[in-house]
Design a protein around this motif. Structure first.
Motif, PDB file in Angstrom:
ATOM      1  N   GLU B  97       0.816  -1.312  -0.039  1.00 20.53           N
ATOM      2  CA  GLU B  97      -0.063   0.080   0.074  1.00 20.53           C
ATOM      3  C   GLU B  97       0.857   1.366   0.053  1.00 20.53           C
ATOM      4  O   GLU B  97       1.940   1.348   0.550  1.00 20.53           O
ATOM      5  N   PRO B  98       0.522   2.509  -0.761  1.00 18.94           N
ATOM      6  CA  PRO B  98       1.306   3.585  -0.869  1.00 18.94           C
ATOM      7  C   PRO B  98       1.450   4.366   0.496  1.00 18.94           C
ATOM      8  O   PRO B  98       2.577   4.912   0.899  1.00 18.94           O
ATOM      9  N   ASP B  99       0.760   3.915   1.692  1.00 19.02           N
ATOM     10  CA  ASP B  99       0.967   4.453   2.912  1.00 19.02           C
ATOM     11  C   ASP B  99       1.598   3.178   3.949  1.00 19.02           C
ATOM     12  O   ASP B  99       1.690   3.556   4.914  1.00 19.02           O
ATOM     13  N   ALA B 100       2.153   2.401   3.248  1.00 22.68           N
ATOM     14  CA  ALA B 100       2.760   1.232   4.056  1.00 22.68           C
ATOM     15  C   ALA B 100       4.214   1.922   4.464  1.00 22.68           C
ATOM     16  O   ALA B 100       4.776   2.703   3.712  1.00 22.68           O
ATOM     17  N   ALA B 101       4.846   1.644   5.346  1.00 21.28           N
ATOM     18  CA  ALA B 101       6.203   1.851   5.832  1.00 21.28           C
ATOM     19  C   ALA B 101       7.346   1.631   5.056  1.00 21.28           C
ATOM     20  O   ALA B 101       8.130   2.229   4.588  1.00 21.28           O
ATOM     21  N   ASP B 102       7.019   0.289   4.316  1.00 24.73           N
ATOM     22  CA  ASP B 102       8.106   0.162   3.345  1.00 24.73           C
ATOM     23  C   ASP B 102       7.982   0.457   1.732  1.00 24.73           C
ATOM     24  O   ASP B 102       8.567   0.076   1.002  1.00 24.73           O
TER      25      ASP B 102
END
Lengths: 161, 161
Positions: B97-102
């Motif tokens: 997901e674009p808001d994932a930490a990685d």
């Protein structure tokens, strides 16, 4: 929209000029991708495969004959690979039994194209199979994609090629 | 039997040196084979894919995340293709997901290897996905086949490669 001539040539080259593709088969553990050698029959009415019954993809096909073969132009490692031509043939795979009327013709066609497979025709676990393409999805690059049925494939691949 | 050094090098080259493979996904109409670009993450813990949600393989993955990617050495058209090295990675595909930490790290790694994909990161239908290899089945030719798990892959692909 009709295919342009350049894409027709690229697609014919994939079907008749290449001999190594990736087969998708289904198993209880999910889909399996594996490389297989292939030879198109006249008019692309069938795609011949010579497979070992010891291989996972063959066991999968014997339980679920629906399969899909993708043939891609080779990646030279430069540029954007998404621009490379590829075609996915989807359909069902049938066994070409050694006592079938068309076995000898199919075997001869396979070996003419892939002579290195000769010794494997003497192995008990190997057998000849045929993917009957129900649909071909060709992608020649961005905005260049066409779907063909058996009649479209037959037109592209001359019966005597 | 442990892999010999030559096959370790061939497998590492497939995973880290190639960038175009064939993905098998499952649909209600049967398995689908399609070509996709890929980039291995450090230690081969994940295989990054950048896919359009308009593509059949992506719709398949969103409904059934189990998938398989085969990477093959290119066929030069001579000799017996069955002797070509190839590896099948099987596992499940997850959305990055674009808001994932990685996400930023994954995106940067993907674009470092496949800079031509840059414009597609601005397309609304494209997204980043990760195949988590549960198992790798490598075939280097006749009698040269090995199965590796995530630990075996991590050993082959240095974390800083």
């Amino acid at each position: 929209m009709a295919m342009d001539h350049e894409d027709e040539l690229l697609l014919a080259e994939l079907l008749c000029g290449r001999r190594w593709g990736a087969l998708a088969t289904a198993s209880a553990d999910g889909p399996l991708a594996s490389m297989v050698a292939f030879v198109a029959e006249p008019g692309c009415s069938g795609i011949l495969l010579h497979l070992s019954r010891l291989a996972a993809h063959t066991r999968n096909l014997l339980a679920e004959p629906r399969a899909s073969l993708v043939i891609g132009a080779p990646d030279g490692g430069a540029g954007d690979p998404q621009t490379l031509a590829r075609v996915t043939l989807s359909g069902a795979v049938e066994v070409v039994e050694p006592d079938a009327a068309d076995y000898a013709t199919a075997r001869a066609r396979y070996l003419e194209r892939l002579p290195g497979a000769g010794p494997r025709f003497g192995f008990g676990d190997f057998g000849l199979f045929r993917l009957r393409p129900r649909e071909a999805r060709y992608v020649g690059g961005f905005g260049r994609a066409w779907t063909l049925g058996p009649a479209g494939l037959a037109r592209l691949c001359p019966a005597d090629s």
